[in-house]
Motif scaffolding. Structure first.
Motif, PDB file in Angstrom:
ATOM      1  N   THR A  87       0.343  13.090 -13.382  1.00 11.13           N
ATOM      2  CA  THR A  87       1.485  12.536 -14.095  1.00 11.13           C
ATOM      3  C   THR A  87       1.271  11.060 -14.382  1.00 11.13           C
ATOM      4  O   THR A  87       0.500  10.373 -13.706  1.00 11.13           O
ATOM      5  CB  THR A  87       2.797  12.686 -13.291  1.00 11.13           C
ATOM      6  N   ALA A  88       1.998  10.583 -15.380  1.00 16.56           N
ATOM      7  CA  ALA A  88       1.923   9.178 -15.787  1.00 16.56           C
ATOM      8  C   ALA A  88       3.074   8.366 -15.211  1.00 16.56           C
ATOM      9  O   ALA A  88       3.328   7.244 -15.655  1.00 16.56           O
ATOM     10  CB  ALA A  88       1.932   9.080 -17.306  1.00 16.56           C
ATOM     11  N   PHE A  89       3.759   8.905 -14.212  1.00 12.13           N
ATOM     12  CA  PHE A  89       4.971   8.263 -13.711  1.00 12.13           C
ATOM     13  C   PHE A  89       4.735   7.251 -12.589  1.00 12.13           C
ATOM     14  O   PHE A  89       5.682   6.709 -12.029  1.00 12.13           O
ATOM     15  CB  PHE A  89       5.973   9.323 -13.246  1.00 12.13           C
ATOM     16  N   GLY A  90       3.489   7.009 -12.223  1.00  9.66           N
ATOM     17  CA  GLY A  90       3.220   5.991 -11.219  1.00  9.66           C
ATOM     18  C   GLY A  90       3.308   4.596 -11.827  1.00  9.66           C
ATOM     19  O   GLY A  90       3.550   4.426 -13.029  1.00  9.66           O
ATOM     20  N   SER A  91       3.117   3.587 -10.999  1.00 11.37           N
ATOM     21  CA  SER A  91       3.024   2.232 -11.542  1.00 11.37           C
ATOM     22  C   SER A  91       1.684   2.105 -12.265  1.00 11.37           C
ATOM     23  O   SER A  91       0.731   2.850 -11.991  1.00 11.37           O
ATOM     24  CB  SER A  91       3.107   1.197 -10.421  1.00 11.37           C
ATOM     25  N   TYR A  92       1.594   1.139 -13.180  1.00 14.31           N
ATOM     26  CA  TYR A  92       0.349   0.959 -13.913  1.00 14.31           C
ATOM     27  C   TYR A  92      -0.783   0.563 -12.961  1.00 14.31           C
ATOM     28  O   TYR A  92      -1.918   1.042 -13.082  1.00 14.31           O
ATOM     29  CB  TYR A  92       0.511  -0.110 -14.999  1.00 14.31           C
ATOM     30  N   GLU A  93      -0.449  -0.281 -11.980  1.00 17.35           N
ATOM     31  CA  GLU A  93      -1.455  -0.730 -11.020  1.00 17.35           C
ATOM     32  C   GLU A  93      -2.001   0.452 -10.213  1.00 17.35           C
ATOM     33  O   GLU A  93      -3.213   0.578 -10.012  1.00 17.35           O
ATOM     34  CB  GLU A  93      -0.848  -1.778 -10.077  1.00 17.35           C
ATOM     35  N   ASN A  94      -1.114   1.327  -9.753  1.00 19.97           N
ATOM     36  CA  ASN A  94      -1.559   2.492  -8.996  1.00 19.97           C
ATOM     37  C   ASN A  94      -2.336   3.467  -9.875  1.00 19.97           C
ATOM     38  O   ASN A  94      -3.283   4.122  -9.420  1.00 19.97           O
ATOM     39  CB  ASN A  94      -0.367   3.204  -8.373  1.00 19.97           C
ATOM     40  N   THR A  95      -1.928   3.571 -11.129  1.00 19.15           N
ATOM     41  CA  THR A  95      -2.630   4.462 -12.057  1.00 19.15           C
ATOM     42  C   THR A  95      -4.072   4.009 -12.246  1.00 19.15           C
ATOM     43  O   THR A  95      -5.009   4.817 -12.180  1.00 19.15           O
ATOM     44  CB  THR A  95      -1.905   4.496 -13.418  1.00 19.15           C
ATOM     45  N   VAL A  96      -4.267   2.716 -12.460  1.00 15.09           N
ATOM     46  CA  VAL A  96      -5.613   2.170 -12.636  1.00 15.09           C
ATOM     47  C   VAL A  96      -6.427   2.338 -11.355  1.00 15.09           C
ATOM     48  O   VAL A  96      -7.607   2.710 -11.391  1.00 15.09           O
ATOM     49  CB  VAL A  96      -5.540   0.681 -13.039  1.00 15.09           C
ATOM     50  N   ALA A  97      -5.777   2.095 -10.218  1.00 16.44           N
ATOM     51  CA  ALA A  97      -6.470   2.249  -8.931  1.00 16.44           C
ATOM     52  C   ALA A  97      -6.882   3.696  -8.696  1.00 16.44           C
ATOM     53  O   ALA A  97      -7.991   3.974  -8.200  1.00 16.44           O
ATOM     54  CB  ALA A  97      -5.575   1.758  -7.799  1.00 16.44           C
ATOM     55  N   ALA A  98      -6.001   4.634  -9.045  1.00 15.26           N
ATOM     56  CA  ALA A  98      -6.318   6.054  -8.876  1.00 15.26           C
ATOM     57  C   ALA A  98      -7.499   6.457  -9.747  1.00 15.26           C
ATOM     58  O   ALA A  98      -8.389   7.206  -9.309  1.00 15.26           O
ATOM     59  CB  ALA A  98      -5.096   6.897  -9.220  1.00 15.26           C
ATOM     60  N   LEU A  99      -7.536   5.969 -10.976  1.00 16.68           N
ATOM     61  CA  LEU A  99      -8.644   6.282 -11.877  1.00 16.68           C
ATOM     62  C   LEU A  99      -9.963   5.791 -11.308  1.00 16.68           C
ATOM     63  O   LEU A  99     -10.990   6.482 -11.392  1.00 16.68           O
ATOM     64  CB  LEU A  99      -8.393   5.648 -13.245  1.00 16.68           C
ATOM     65  N   GLU A 100      -9.955   4.601 -10.737  1.00 17.24           N
ATOM     66  CA  GLU A 100     -11.173   4.054 -10.146  1.00 17.24           C
ATOM     67  C   GLU A 100     -11.637   4.926  -8.989  1.00 17.24           C
ATOM     68  O   GLU A 100     -12.841   5.180  -8.812  1.00 17.24           O
ATOM     69  CB  GLU A 100     -10.931   2.617  -9.684  1.00 17.24           C
ATOM     70  N   ARG A 101     -10.698   5.400  -8.188  1.00 17.37           N
ATOM     71  CA  ARG A 101     -11.061   6.279  -7.066  1.00 17.37           C
ATOM     72  C   ARG A 101     -11.640   7.595  -7.567  1.00 17.37           C
ATOM     73  O   ARG A 101     -12.610   8.115  -7.010  1.00 17.37           O
ATOM     74  CB  ARG A 101      -9.832   6.564  -6.200  1.00 17.37           C
ATOM     75  N   ILE A 102     -11.027   8.152  -8.616  1.00 19.92           N
ATOM     76  CA  ILE A 102     -11.492   9.431  -9.154  1.00 19.92           C
ATOM     77  C   ILE A 102     -12.892   9.278  -9.741  1.00 19.92           C
ATOM     78  O   ILE A 102     -13.753  10.176  -9.614  1.00 19.92           O
ATOM     79  CB  ILE A 102     -10.504   9.964 -10.211  1.00 19.92           C
ATOM     80  N   ARG A 103     -13.167   8.146 -10.374  1.00 17.21           N
ATOM     81  CA  ARG A 103     -14.502   7.893 -10.958  1.00 17.21           C
ATOM     82  C   ARG A 103     -15.592   7.961  -9.876  1.00 17.21           C
ATOM     83  O   ARG A 103     -16.725   8.312 -10.163  1.00 17.21           O
ATOM     84  CB  ARG A 103     -14.526   6.521 -11.614  1.00 17.21           C
ATOM     85  N   GLN A 104     -15.228   7.609  -8.665  1.00 18.23           N
ATOM     86  CA  GLN A 104     -16.212   7.540  -7.596  1.00 18.23           C
ATOM     87  C   GLN A 104     -16.451   8.868  -6.881  1.00 18.23           C
ATOM     88  O   GLN A 104     -17.265   8.950  -5.968  1.00 18.23           O
ATOM     89  CB  GLN A 104     -15.783   6.475  -6.581  1.00 18.23           C
ATOM     90  N   LEU A 105     -15.719   9.907  -7.287  1.00 15.49           N
ATOM     91  CA  LEU A 105     -15.918  11.220  -6.661  1.00 15.49           C
ATOM     92  C   LEU A 105     -17.333  11.757  -6.948  1.00 15.49           C
ATOM     93  O   LEU A 105     -17.862  11.566  -8.039  1.00 15.49           O
ATOM     94  CB  LEU A 105     -14.879  12.215  -7.193  1.00 15.49           C
TER      95      LEU A 105
END
Length: 404
Positions: A386-404
């Motif tokens: 979902t896109a309902f998180g904060s923008y900062e958390n969204t960007v942080a989550a994407l960075e974590r997913i990239r590292q999988l």
């Protein structure tokens, strides 16, 4: 001795989001040093807009004086809110919907699960697959879905309309004619939608076959493309075959405030019996009306200030959606949605199952999403963010997913 409603015993496991909550709670307890980013449940995170907060405060103050105190609300809704809804959501879009065809409630989930009560238990339902679980589960509770096959994850008396990559996640007319058709557009969970002409074809189908469409428009405010209808009543003949359910949760951040409504046109009849009258009777019997304070908050959504502030808030969430979609594509994922809805639907990598990917995301990235299989068999192999998180958390989550 008393007996239980045996249909409840047919429901497999617990509600999807309850299962997710339990898994996340167990992981957090075992790993208190690993902060979780939640992009699973469709709960908003931005605060309620100032125009609504002001209306809430004013309404609360009114309750402190005898001449402005309000007790029981009208069970169908205050006229000031019903009139605002009719004007701004319908008449300004060319839809001939009147205030007395609008029934105010505490949210779309309540209405989408309750609307089936006015139909015979013999009615056969058709649902998109994947689908919001409440549509099916509420009909199971009523005894309308037959038996559950755990191997196929299907109910024997439900017509499934697969929404898969091959058809662009757009439902096709079922081969077997249903009585009730559930459509959620823009769609939860896939984030996809259909054009107005495609929706008109569904209205024509329903009128030709004597069906009723239960139309969930909870994500209407996120529509960005011009050829997508904001209401089913933009289609000719829809008042003869469609019930529309709306929510203030996603368009105005009312997930914790609770407000929604259902439109049942007076033209909608079965063998001369008015569904409008039946729903009014059910609503009045089982519901005591949304609180005055909350309905005043809903009215503020339609003010000039409210509209402007909500436009900014929706843009904030859609900025998140765009970031998720773009970031995942760059990371090599196959993704859908994120244009007319705040949901991203992604293909799980390496042929992983939906729950396997959930576990990997939770354990290695500490990010929570929703397994696609929880929405039905055609959701297997997919995952919802979902896109309902904060923008900062969204960007942080994407960075974590990239590292999988």
């Amino acid at each position: 001795m008393y007996q239980l409603n045996e249909n409840y015993q047919k429901l497999p496991g617990s509600y999807l989001f309850s299962t997710i909550a339990k898994k996340v709670a167990a992981f957090t307890e075992a790993n208190p040093d690993k902060p979780i980013i939640r992009l699973g449940i469709g709960d908003v995170t931005q605060p309620i807009i100032p125009a609504v907060i002001q209306a809430l405060h004013k309404a609360v103050d009114e309750m402190a004086y005898a001449d402005s105190f309000r007790g029981y609300a009208p069970d169908l809704g205050y006229d000031f809110l019903r009139s605002a809804i009719a004007e701004h959501d319908y008449r300004q879009r060319g839809c001939d919907i009147t205030a007395d065809e609008i029934f105010v409630s505490d949210g779309a989930k309540s209405d989408s699960s309750s609307i089936q009560e006015i139909f015979s238990v013999d009615c056969k339902i058709a649902v998109t697959d994947p689908v919001y679980p409440v549509y099916v589960d509420s009909n199971v509770m009523a005894g309308r879905c037959g038996e559950y096959d755990s191997s196929s994850q299907m109910w024997s008396n439900v017509i499934y309309m697969p929404c898969v990559r091959e058809n662009g996640f757009v439902p096709e007319f079922p081969k077997e004619t249903p009585d009730l058709i559930y459509l959620c557009l823009p769609n939860n969970p896939t984030g996809t939608t259909i054009t107005k002409s495609q929706l008109q074809a569904w209205v024509d189908y329903a009128n030709a076959h004597g069906c009723v469409i239960i139309y969930d428009g909870a994500y209407e405010a996120y529509i960005a493309e011009a050829d997508v209808a904001h209401s089913i009543y933009e289609c000719a003949g829809a008042k003869n075959c469609a019930v529309e359910i709306r929510s203030f949760s996603k368009n105005a951040g009312f997930t914790g405030v609770r407000l929604g409504f259902t439109v049942v046109p007076k033209e909608l009849k079965c063998a001369g019996v008015s569904l409008h009258t039946m729903w009014a009777r059910r609503h009045g019997t089982k519901y005591n009306g949304a609180p005055y304070i909350i309905q005043r908050a809903g009215e503020a959504v339609y003010s000039g200030e409210g509209k402007a502030q909500l436009k900014e808030q929706i843009a904030y969430y859609m900025k998140n959606a765009s970031a998720i979609k773009t970031g995942l594509k760059e990371a090599g994922y196959e993704v859908y949605g994120g244009v007319n809805a705040p949901y991203i639907w992604l293909k799980t990598p390496h042929a992983m199952s939906s729950w396997e990917f959930f576990d990997e995301m939770l354990e290695k990235a500490n990010v929570v999403g929703t397994p696609g299989s929880g929405f039905g068999p055609s959701g297997e192999g997919y995952f919802r963010l979902t896109a309902f998180g904060s923008y900062e958390n969204t960007v942080a989550a994407l960075e974590r997913i990239r590292q999988l």
